[in-house]
Write a protein that holds these residues in place. Structure first.
Motif, PDB file in Angstrom:
ATOM      1  N   ALA A 167     -31.380   4.201   2.816  1.00  0.00           N
ATOM      2  CA  ALA A 167     -30.466   3.863   1.719  1.00  0.00           C
ATOM      3  C   ALA A 167     -31.097   4.191   0.375  1.00  0.00           C
ATOM      4  O   ALA A 167     -30.459   4.771  -0.506  1.00  0.00           O
ATOM      5  CB  ALA A 167     -30.088   2.383   1.781  1.00  0.00           C
ATOM      6  N   SER A 182     -31.207   7.843  -0.412  1.00  0.00           N
ATOM      7  CA  SER A 182     -29.905   8.356  -0.845  1.00  0.00           C
ATOM      8  C   SER A 182     -29.609   7.901  -2.271  1.00  0.00           C
ATOM      9  O   SER A 182     -29.221   8.708  -3.117  1.00  0.00           O
ATOM     10  CB  SER A 182     -28.811   7.842   0.096  1.00  0.00           C
ATOM     11  OG  SER A 182     -29.037   8.295   1.411  1.00  0.00           O
ATOM     12  N   ARG A 217     -27.553   1.561  10.111  1.00  0.00           N
ATOM     13  CA  ARG A 217     -26.371   2.401   9.855  1.00  0.00           C
ATOM     14  C   ARG A 217     -26.728   3.622   9.006  1.00  0.00           C
ATOM     15  O   ARG A 217     -26.360   4.752   9.324  1.00  0.00           O
ATOM     16  CB  ARG A 217     -25.299   1.587   9.119  1.00  0.00           C
ATOM     17  CG  ARG A 217     -24.641   0.527   9.945  1.00  0.00           C
ATOM     18  CD  ARG A 217     -23.402  -0.045   9.239  1.00  0.00           C
ATOM     19  NE  ARG A 217     -23.709  -1.020   8.218  1.00  0.00           N
ATOM     20  CZ  ARG A 217     -23.772  -2.336   8.404  1.00  0.00           C
ATOM     21  NH1 ARG A 217     -23.565  -2.856   9.606  1.00  0.00           N
ATOM     22  NH2 ARG A 217     -24.043  -3.149   7.416  1.00  0.00           N
ATOM     23  N   GLN A 218     -27.439   3.379   7.918  1.00  0.00           N
ATOM     24  CA  GLN A 218     -27.773   4.493   7.029  1.00  0.00           C
ATOM     25  C   GLN A 218     -28.709   5.476   7.715  1.00  0.00           C
ATOM     26  O   GLN A 218     -28.630   6.684   7.489  1.00  0.00           O
ATOM     27  CB  GLN A 218     -28.396   3.974   5.727  1.00  0.00           C
ATOM     28  CG  GLN A 218     -27.488   3.057   4.917  1.00  0.00           C
ATOM     29  CD  GLN A 218     -26.123   3.656   4.638  1.00  0.00           C
ATOM     30  OE1 GLN A 218     -25.982   4.852   4.467  1.00  0.00           O
ATOM     31  NE2 GLN A 218     -25.085   2.820   4.632  1.00  0.00           N
ATOM     32  N   PHE A 248     -26.556   7.701   9.924  1.00  0.00           N
ATOM     33  CA  PHE A 248     -25.804   8.680   9.130  1.00  0.00           C
ATOM     34  C   PHE A 248     -26.715   9.780   8.591  1.00  0.00           C
ATOM     35  O   PHE A 248     -26.408  10.971   8.696  1.00  0.00           O
ATOM     36  CB  PHE A 248     -25.088   7.980   7.968  1.00  0.00           C
ATOM     37  CG  PHE A 248     -23.747   7.403   8.336  1.00  0.00           C
ATOM     38  CD1 PHE A 248     -23.195   7.602   9.598  1.00  0.00           C
ATOM     39  CD2 PHE A 248     -23.017   6.658   7.426  1.00  0.00           C
ATOM     40  CE1 PHE A 248     -21.949   7.079   9.938  1.00  0.00           C
ATOM     41  CE2 PHE A 248     -21.767   6.131   7.754  1.00  0.00           C
ATOM     42  CZ  PHE A 248     -21.237   6.342   9.008  1.00  0.00           C
ATOM     43  N   VAL A 249     -27.822   9.356   7.993  1.00  0.00           N
ATOM     44  CA  VAL A 249     -28.716  10.349   7.391  1.00  0.00           C
ATOM     45  C   VAL A 249     -29.270  11.294   8.450  1.00  0.00           C
ATOM     46  O   VAL A 249     -29.439  12.487   8.201  1.00  0.00           O
ATOM     47  CB  VAL A 249     -29.836   9.645   6.591  1.00  0.00           C
ATOM     48  CG1 VAL A 249     -30.987  10.595   6.307  1.00  0.00           C
ATOM     49  CG2 VAL A 249     -29.269   9.084   5.297  1.00  0.00           C
ATOM     50  N   TRP A 271     -22.084  -1.347  13.544  1.00  0.00           N
ATOM     51  CA  TRP A 271     -21.307  -0.631  12.539  1.00  0.00           C
ATOM     52  C   TRP A 271     -20.518  -1.539  11.609  1.00  0.00           C
ATOM     53  O   TRP A 271     -20.282  -1.193  10.458  1.00  0.00           O
ATOM     54  CB  TRP A 271     -20.404   0.427  13.197  1.00  0.00           C
ATOM     55  CG  TRP A 271     -21.243   1.564  13.660  1.00  0.00           C
ATOM     56  CD1 TRP A 271     -21.621   1.841  14.942  1.00  0.00           C
ATOM     57  CD2 TRP A 271     -21.898   2.537  12.838  1.00  0.00           C
ATOM     58  NE1 TRP A 271     -22.468   2.932  14.962  1.00  0.00           N
ATOM     59  CE2 TRP A 271     -22.643   3.376  13.692  1.00  0.00           C
ATOM     60  CE3 TRP A 271     -21.928   2.790  11.466  1.00  0.00           C
ATOM     61  CZ2 TRP A 271     -23.416   4.448  13.205  1.00  0.00           C
ATOM     62  CZ3 TRP A 271     -22.688   3.848  10.993  1.00  0.00           C
ATOM     63  CH2 TRP A 271     -23.423   4.662  11.857  1.00  0.00           C
TER      64      TRP A 271
END
Lengths: 484, 484
Positions: B327, B330, B368-369, B372-373, B462
């Motif tokens: 996070a 990002s 979660r991050q 995604f990453v 999620w």
């Protein structure tokens, strides 16, 4: 003159008329619901108290005040969400688009209205199957009610829904949205291509797709003749699932009935290759829709990731809109949508949750993912900050941007006279003023007291959730209120 | 034999001994807290009821049962978090690392213990300033208490904390962690380079950095002589903020006192350029630390984004660990950490929230991050799925991976005999069984009843949040319980 249909809202009002800054005002707004639309009649930014409000606005209407620890914010607009997929949020494993559709999505969608859905033969954790005697339409009611309530609880006041192939279940979604009071575009999904659609979940012909679409359009117009709260939207699922004949039929229907259109565009590389093989006579994915007359100023295209310059140019010329679904694009490994490029080229962009390709029914979460993904796009460009979408622009996309995408610019997504009162009361919780204060707060946001309101909105965007959405109004009607 | 120090936990136990699959077991675990460490003494996976548990385990201990709608899961390990920055979560604007430090971070950190902090001259939203008479240490108590409670409420049972330059405030964090009962590494931050650190927030000399570090080490060892619950960690902020002398001193201290080390490595391109200009004699950023003797098997390096092959090789050879903070990377536009590459090269990786570069105090959000990453990194490689981190591997990084990073492998993060009972009771909410069920649930997870437990864990990852964390234990001690 007093009117029972008037209400005064008093407190702090925050919205985003531009992408570059929050507009933060305190005062009062007078909403008149006497014609059923619940529009903002008047605003006064000199009002300093609830009592002051009635005298300055010149009406004896009831006053609804936002808490000192919060503010009113325009309701969120979800420009792309699949209502029947809500039961699957968070379940996508390691799939990408095409296998995700067959593994997870077609089974759950078909279970709403279709007694032969694979959902009813799937073995449950306790070793049994979902009983076949479950009325598929009762299942639709359960799933759609939950979807509407969950999205409202997160602050979505307008949503553009993909439903399923079932006319009865789709019409039921329209009824529920109208009764519960969420502004909704209702799309009966069309898919008739035998080469790509499963036997258990496919229209028997292009004619069936057309007739079923007409039936749902007629139902939506009966439910809401004004089309302001509930309206139909023609919904070819995406090019690979539709025959050329069906796409052409639906394009003609959109024109003759002057109805909105929504579909998917250029989400995943395998999908793009499939479109190329299925439509060799068309020069691009975008051209498949354009040739069918499906690209109009009333068209919403979800994803729009792998576009070439000419495709973007075509979309801009047609005035079609794009729904950016950051979470879904990440989850299904689809790719990066270049939002900045689209905006720079004059294309209107809004945000979509894309439940359940996206895991969250929350547009606030979509704002977060949009901000993050914009920075990741910048990483590909040497870290250039011009790609960055910050809190203000993310919220602008979620409200004003979305209003453009669903064809309601100026009517929702902003606090201006003449706009509908589609609004959220956001509460952030009390300041942590006392040194002895030691309780974990009731929501995800921690306010310490020194923060500016820009800071507080940033805290809400990054750590807020449905607990911060205290009340939700659509067209002046209270449609959600948290119990605690 | 009964013992007042024994407790039986009964229900569903889920953990991740490998990155590839969840381990899902039902039965009972006996925890013995008689020596104060609260370890798992015995497990029986044939137990089918609470009554059954006492007879099969052969003890008359109280039984704590997880709800049918939930499970026990190992507590999360946050391998990189700045406790004093918690008031700033979500506030980062459009900054990147170096201007973020001066704009947001140094002011908030210095306000804990330093009456001359810019926080006390900042104008507040109401036009006043934070009163100077606020005792900076009372402020430390407020902020640190909130940080510990928030992280516990999200399920963090072990955290590796950066504190501030203040010895008194840092020692206070150690006291609070010990009293509240979170397993914590406590790092007094060292920064003595006049060229890069502000006057109001800088050690006067390398000697001050060293002596202050020694004082905090001594305090932590006094608070917890076992070092099992609270332990010191030597914390040069990052290379640019430390003189060569200070880095060398701290490397020698780590060796002579056999203490853990944590710092930042290669987070942002501007930072990397700054390191190159400040340490021209060293061949890489990694080499700056290696040369100072700061890379050991007890070293935690946060970020590790812009590394060349040789740097990764050095880190692997030294056995140093990496904290991946998706996070934060990002939010601050830092870049993509190649987690798969690090794991493939034999480097241990755990997850960090990096509050407040990261917006969330939740390691579940970090999972979660991270997922995604990882897909975004794959986008740079033509969508290759080998980069993908899924739910199982994300949870493995958050527990087992973290345990390796903080030097507690086998002792926390897994349900095995001999491991401490650092555990969460997760509840997902009741099934939506009734067709008439129409209430929005009490948390973000919607269970419909047909989901497997793998599906349910995915739904939790999620859409779950602190509302799903019903109870938290550290070393067998109940340290957090939700009121509702």
């Amino acid at each position: 003159m007093a009117s029972k249909q008037q209400t005064i809202y008093f407190g702090r009002f925050i919205d985003t008329p531009t992408p570059t800054a929050l507009r933060i005002r305190t005062g009062a707004i007078l909403v008149n619901a006497s014609d059923g639309t619940g529009k903002i009649e008047k605003a006064d930014w000199t009002v300093t108290s609830a009592n002051d409000a009635t005298s300055k606005l010149g009406v004896e209407a009831p006053v609804v005040a936002a808490g000192d620890d919060g503010f009113f914010f325009p309701g969120f607009i979800d420009t792309h969400i699949h209502a029947p997929q809500y039961p699957n949020v968070g379940i996508f494993g390691k799939t990408t688009l095409l296998d995700w559709l067959t593994t997870y999505t077609f089974p759950v969608e078909s279970s709403l209205g279709n007694p032969n859905s694979p959902m009813y033969t799937k073995t449950l954790p306790n070793g049994t199957s979902n009983p076949k005697q479950i009325d598929p339409l009762a299942r639709a009611k359960t799933v759609y009610t939950r979807t509407l309530q969950r999205t409202l609880s997160h602050g979505t006041t307008t949503a553009s829904y993909f439903a399923t192939l079932s006319v009865a279940a789709t019409n039921h979604l329209a009824d529920l949205a109208h009764n519960i009071g969420q502004r909704a575009l209702i799309g009966r999904v069309c898919m008739d291509e035998p080469a790509t659609c499963p036997d258990y979940y496919r229209d028997s012909s292009a004619t069936e797709s057309l007739e079923a679409s007409k039936a749902c359009i007629a139902h939506c117009r009966k439910v809401d003749p004004t089309g302001l709260l509930v309206a139909p939207i023609i919904t070819p699922r995406f090019a690979p699932s539709c025959t050329v004949e069906s796409l052409r039929n639906l394009g003609q229907l959109a024109s003759s009935e002057d109805v909105r259109v929504q579909t998917h565009l250029s989400e995943n590389r395998n999908e793009c290759a499939l479109v190329k093989s299925l439509f060799p006579e068309r020069e691009s994915y975008t051209d498949v829709y354009d040739h069918a007359g499906l690209l109009t100023p009333k068209t919403i295209l979800a994803h729009a990731i792998h576009l070439d310059d000419k495709e973007i140019e075509t979309i801009a010329q047609r005035g079609a809109k794009i729904s950016h679904c950051a979470a879904s694009n990440s989850a299904l490994g689809s790719g990066f949508c270049r939002v900045r490029t689209l905006l720079d080229r004059g294309v209107d962009v809004g945000l979509g949750t894309d439940v359940s390709g996206g895991h969250s029914p929350s547009i606030l979460d979509a704002v977060r993912q949009t901000c993050f993904v914009s920075r990741h796009v910048g990483f590909l460009d040497g870290g250039d900050s011009r790609w960055n979408i910050g809190v203000e622009e993310g919220l602008w996309l979620a409200t004003v941007g979305g209003s453009k995408v669903v064809g309601m610019e100026g009517s929702v997504g902003i606090f201006e006279e003449g706009a509908a009162w589609d609004a959220l009361e956001i509460r952030l919780g009390a300041d942590i003023g006392s040194e002895d204060e030691a309780e974990v707060g009731e929501n995800g946001v921690s306010i310490f007291g020194w923060e500016s309101w820009d800071d507080r909105v940033a805290k809400w965007v990054w750590n807020g959730d449905d607990r911060n959405v205290r009340r939700v109004w659509v067209g002046g009607r209270l449609v959600h209120e948290r119990k605690s």
